[in-house]
Design an enzyme around this catalytic site. Sequence first.
Site, mmCIF file in Angstrom:
data_model
loop_
_atom_site.group_PDB
_atom_site.id
_atom_site.type_symbol
_atom_site.label_atom_id
_atom_site.label_comp_id
_atom_site.label_asym_id
_atom_site.label_seq_id
_atom_site.Cartn_x
_atom_site.Cartn_y
_atom_site.Cartn_z
ATOM 1 N N SER A 435 0.818 -1.214 0.000
ATOM 2 C CA SER A 435 0.000 0.000 0.000
ATOM 3 C C SER A 435 0.850 1.261 0.000
ATOM 4 O O SER A 435 0.320 2.357 -0.164
ATOM 5 C CB SER A 435 -0.907 0.019 1.239
ATOM 6 O OG SER A 435 -0.111 0.036 2.418
ATOM 7 N N HIS A 456 -3.174 -3.592 -5.293
ATOM 8 C CA HIS A 456 -3.433 -3.166 -3.929
ATOM 9 C C HIS A 456 -4.899 -3.393 -3.574
ATOM 10 O O HIS A 456 -5.781 -2.613 -3.935
ATOM 11 C CB HIS A 456 -3.068 -1.685 -3.746
ATOM 12 C CG HIS A 456 -3.329 -1.182 -2.361
ATOM 13 N ND1 HIS A 456 -3.698 0.114 -2.093
ATOM 14 C CD2 HIS A 456 -3.288 -1.813 -1.150
ATOM 15 C CE1 HIS A 456 -3.875 0.254 -0.803
ATOM 16 N NE2 HIS A 456 -3.630 -0.897 -0.211
ATOM 17 N N GLU A 468 -6.302 -1.146 -6.570
ATOM 18 C CA GLU A 468 -5.437 -0.204 -7.276
ATOM 19 C C GLU A 468 -4.420 -1.009 -8.086
ATOM 20 O O GLU A 468 -3.667 -1.806 -7.520
ATOM 21 C CB GLU A 468 -4.733 0.729 -6.295
ATOM 22 C CG GLU A 468 -5.679 1.740 -5.656
ATOM 23 C CD GLU A 468 -4.996 2.649 -4.646
ATOM 24 O OE1 GLU A 468 -5.308 3.844 -4.614
ATOM 25 O OE2 GLU A 468 -4.157 2.144 -3.876
ATOM 26 N N ASN A 506 -4.383 6.290 -0.501
ATOM 27 C CA ASN A 506 -3.609 6.714 0.658
ATOM 28 C C ASN A 506 -2.977 8.084 0.464
ATOM 29 O O ASN A 506 -2.792 8.833 1.427
ATOM 30 C CB ASN A 506 -2.536 5.674 0.983
ATOM 31 C CG ASN A 506 -3.125 4.425 1.619
ATOM 32 O OD1 ASN A 506 -4.284 4.406 2.009
ATOM 33 N ND2 ASN A 506 -2.334 3.365 1.705
#
Length: 601
Positions: A435, A456, A468, A506
């Site tokens: 991540s 991800h 992702e 993130n």
Amino acid sequence: MATPLSHPSPSPLRTVAVVGLGTMGTGIAEVLARAGREVIGVDISAAQAARCVSALEASTARAVARGRLSEEERAGLLARVRTSTDLSAVADADLVIEVAPESYEIKQQIFRELDAVVRPETILATGTNALSVTRLAAGSARPERVLGLHFFNPAPAMKLVEVVSSVLTAPQAVAAVTDLAVELGKEPVAVGDRPGFVADGLLFGYLNQAAAMYEARYASREDIDAAMRLGCGLPMGPLALLDLIGVDTARTVLDAMYAESRDRLHAPAPILKQLSEAGLTGRKAGRGFYTYAAPGSSEVVPDALTPAAGGTGAQGRTVRSVGVAGSGTMASGIAEVFAKAGYDVILAARTEEKAEAAKSRIGKSLSRSVAKGRLTEEAAAGILDRIAPAGSYEAFADVDLAVEAIAEDLDVKRQLFQALDKVCKPGAVLATTTSSLPVVACARATSRPQDVIGMHFFNPAPAMKLVEVVRTVLTGEDVHATVREVCARIGKHPVDCGDRAGFIVNALLFPYLNNAVKMVEEHYATLDDIDAAMKLGGGYPMGPFELLDVVGLDVSLAIEKVLHREFRDPGLAPAPLLEHLVAAGCLGRKTGRGFREYARR
């Protein structure tokens, strides 16, 4: 005779004027009328005042049709609202709420004119979310009776109201308006005077970063929006939300925030200026980041930037069997996802016992699905049978796709990819679920970097729809196509992004969380008020401090450090309070204490 401010509850503010009858002003007028207030609506445009009345008639007619109002109640509500183009019509108001355009010149002129019209005891409120309440109050003859009353759009539906005090505001005025907000069925949050207040102060920094991410062509507008909806459970993606708010409005708010903070994260992304000056201000103009069927419409229509159906056209590789490396929660969840989709899965860990324990965890997950009626016992047994535990990565010799889901430690991951390079057959796709770490570093640990890609998944993997898909500069087009095809088969929504810290979710989420911590550090607002503001005003499923405690403060700090190290932006430096809590071992729910305390299990 006592002034209205000295009256006990219920609120003495029985007659309320709304100056500015655009979408927000009309919504506020409806909220007030529904709560039994006499409402005086004022707008310099007779046409706008007429549109306000028409909108109220249409809204209340819908409420009658849905059984939420009777015809008698509707008639009474409409009778309580009168409109005018003359500001002197507000002379008898107990409270005046100004929701004119975000301009000091316009708002200060309104307050000067109100000073000459209203009674001495009347409270004056501004609906601004970007301008200084203190500066507006200072220009009034009665600064102690001026405050901010920030509703959220659409006002009838949104529960949050920020009650904003300046250093000049009388506590009695704040109390009276707070009581009114409660009677309106809203959740008032008391905040001080700074641009954006709580909700927009956090929200607009996030929106600005999303605009900058799109401007840099890091990801498509569709993928940025899908990532935040599916990865964070948000009701709208950031670029769609900017179009709803108004690109020009967002630019104004960010300009005000930057003027105070000088934080580069608040400096409006150049694309906001470009769109604003081109008149592409969002839904109201019919075009912003997206194109709409007509000005004011919510219907997005295809344009030149809409991705073509079918993707890049590259042919993916055949994937029949999948290897999942790891034995933790994420590895177990990913193995379950692949097995449910019909893949044969090898779940490998460092020991046979760990692999068996991971399969047992999957069995319990499937049993819960059976108990809830989501799976039959036969289907659950079939899924579990497709998962073969192994105590060595040698078992991956024949898999078509190997997915790494081990500890978030680059050295450990590189060692694993070196092992996979030796074990896996030529043509196998090698994926990492990191991540925050560079995918290319895993790729360079192999002799086949073109076969390495990021996948991800989000936790819990069986429930979260987002993946992702992270391409490095070395990833092959056919590998990218393969992973997108696999995502479709396992029922996940893939979003493409490049190999940089935080990817999409993130990179946008954790600066927002960090800024929330800074608000608490600065004693601007409480944990509870910030969490309430973001849930009620921003539609977030969890407040930032709830989320931080769930994610883990140590995990959050590690991601913040990675982002700060990659982008070198001072605004991304982890908040000292976050560092202090981690150093004290207060890591969130898993330790029983983070920003809040939790009962030990």
